[in-house]
Design a protein around this motif. Structure first.
Motif, short mmCIF file in Angstrom:
data_model
loop_
_atom_site.label_atom_id
_atom_site.label_comp_id
_atom_site.label_asym_id
_atom_site.label_seq_id
_atom_site.Cartn_x
_atom_site.Cartn_y
_atom_site.Cartn_z
N ALA A 1 13.03 57.61 60.65
CA ALA A 1 11.92 57.09 59.90
C ALA A 1 11.53 57.93 58.72
CB ALA A 1 10.72 56.92 60.81
N GLN A 2 11.73 59.25 58.81
CA GLN A 2 11.28 60.09 57.72
C GLN A 2 12.42 60.52 56.82
OE1 GLN A 2 8.32 59.59 57.58
NE2 GLN A 2 8.29 58.84 59.66
N ALA A 3 13.64 60.08 57.07
CA ALA A 3 14.67 60.30 56.08
C ALA A 3 14.31 59.47 54.86
CB ALA A 3 16.02 59.87 56.62
N ALA A 4 14.73 59.95 53.67
CA ALA A 4 14.44 59.17 52.48
C ALA A 4 15.11 57.82 52.64
CB ALA A 4 14.95 59.90 51.25
N ARG A 5 14.31 56.75 52.63
CA ARG A 5 14.87 55.42 52.72
C ARG A 5 15.97 55.28 51.68
NH1 ARG A 5 16.03 51.10 55.03
NH2 ARG A 5 15.89 50.03 53.06
N PRO A 6 17.06 54.61 52.03
CA PRO A 6 17.27 53.78 53.21
C PRO A 6 18.17 54.42 54.26
CG PRO A 6 18.83 53.17 51.53
CD PRO A 6 18.04 54.33 50.98
N MET A 7 18.28 55.75 54.28
CA MET A 7 19.22 56.38 55.19
C MET A 7 18.75 56.32 56.64
SD MET A 7 20.70 59.65 53.11
CE MET A 7 22.11 59.74 54.22
N ILE A 8 19.69 56.13 57.54
CA ILE A 8 19.42 56.18 58.97
C ILE A 8 19.64 57.59 59.49
CG2 ILE A 8 20.28 55.35 61.21
CD1 ILE A 8 20.62 52.60 59.90
N THR A 9 20.62 58.29 58.94
CA THR A 9 20.78 59.71 59.24
C THR A 9 19.60 60.46 58.64
OG1 THR A 9 23.18 59.46 59.16
CG2 THR A 9 22.30 61.70 59.04
N ASP A 10 18.86 61.22 59.45
CA ASP A 10 17.64 61.85 59.00
C ASP A 10 17.93 63.12 58.21
OD1 ASP A 10 14.98 62.26 58.63
OD2 ASP A 10 14.48 62.58 60.73
N ASP A 11 16.97 63.52 57.36
CA ASP A 11 17.08 64.76 56.62
C ASP A 11 16.14 65.81 57.22
OD1 ASP A 11 14.71 63.60 55.90
OD2 ASP A 11 15.04 63.72 53.75
N ALA A 12 16.44 67.06 56.99
CA ALA A 12 15.59 68.16 57.47
C ALA A 12 14.53 68.47 56.42
CB ALA A 12 16.44 69.38 57.80
N ARG A 13 13.72 67.47 56.12
CA ARG A 13 12.59 67.57 55.21
C ARG A 13 11.46 66.74 55.79
NH1 ARG A 13 15.71 65.75 49.77
NH2 ARG A 13 16.26 64.10 51.25
N ILE A 14 10.23 67.04 55.39
CA ILE A 14 9.08 66.26 55.83
C ILE A 14 8.18 65.97 54.64
CG2 ILE A 14 9.10 67.10 58.22
CD1 ILE A 14 6.94 69.09 57.49
N VAL A 15 7.24 65.06 54.84
CA VAL A 15 6.27 64.73 53.80
C VAL A 15 5.47 65.99 53.45
CG1 VAL A 15 4.22 63.32 53.30
CG2 VAL A 15 6.12 62.36 54.59
#
Length: 225
Positions: free
Chosen positions: A12-26
């Motif tokens: 959910a918090q990966a930069a859309r539209p990726m399903i693989t998540d990133d190690a970053r947050i808002v």
């Protein structure tokens, strides 16, 4: 498609539209809203996932989906997730964190607890953040099936111009053929308003499991107390 739903919730918090998540947050004291329409064969999903970072290093998300298909329109997923970082990302460096959440399907799950998941996102930066590589390794417990599975994902973001990014990824479980997704992301307002479009499918599949999506992502400045 159940796997795509669960992994989408976990990303959910990966930069859309990726399903693989990133190690970053808002950003600290800020929020974002990700919304998208996902067209599958025989159904259409409408997603909205707001998330906020109240403390500076804990991003909380609560969202869900409504699906329109042969049985009409129904709420198919309610997702809650928390995500934190142990190392923040710097240009040409790397970061990692931990995310955990719960995906509840109202049609099949009783109570508040549904499918529970957790994963470790790791992100590597290259060329001063113009190329990013994301990897995920995680665990999923399916409540209804009473099964536990390993989940994984590998994705990349590449900057094509000041406002345009290309994304490509593959993801799956420890069983079955993986999925893949490719698309473009465009900043309408830098760091505030973003649009995206993707095509996805399962490796080796025809059109039975393919999907198309178009999304809108809104990010706020810091405003929380």
């Amino acid at each position: 498609m159940a796997l795509c739903v669960l992994l989408a919730a976990g990303a959910a918090q990966a930069a859309r539209p990726m399903i693989t998540d990133d190690a970053r947050i808002v950003d600290a004291k800020a929020c974002q809203v990700e919304s998208w329409v996902k067209s599958n064969r025989g159904s259409t999903e409408y997603w909205a996932q707001p998330a906020c970072n109240f403390t500076g290093n804990l991003e909380l998300m609560l969202g869900g989906a409504r699906t329109h298909g042969d049985q009409g329109t129904q709420t198919t997923d309610i997702v809650f997730q928390g995500k934190t970082l142990f190392k923040t990302l710097e240009p040409n460096g790397w970061s990692w964190g931990l995310a955990a959440g719960n995906t509840r399907h109202p049609q099949t799950h009783n109570g508040l607890i549904g499918d529970v998941y957790a994963y470790v996102p790791v992100t590597f930066s290259f060329r001063d953040d113009r190329v990013l590589l994301h990897t995920n390794l995680g665990w999923l417990r399916e409540k209804e099936a009473r099964k536990q599975r390993m989940t994984w994902g590998v994705g990349t973001e590449a900057q094509l111009s000041e406002s345009t990014w290309m994304i490509a990824e593959t993801f799956g479980q420890n069983q079955g053929k993986p999925f893949y997704q490719v698309g473009l992301r465009y900043w309408l307002v830098p760091n505030r308003v973003q649009m995206d479009a993707t095509y996805g499918n399962r490796a080796g599949s025809s059109t039975q499991e393919r999907w198309l999506s178009i999304g809108l992502r809104l990010l706020s400045p810091a405003f929380l107390p």
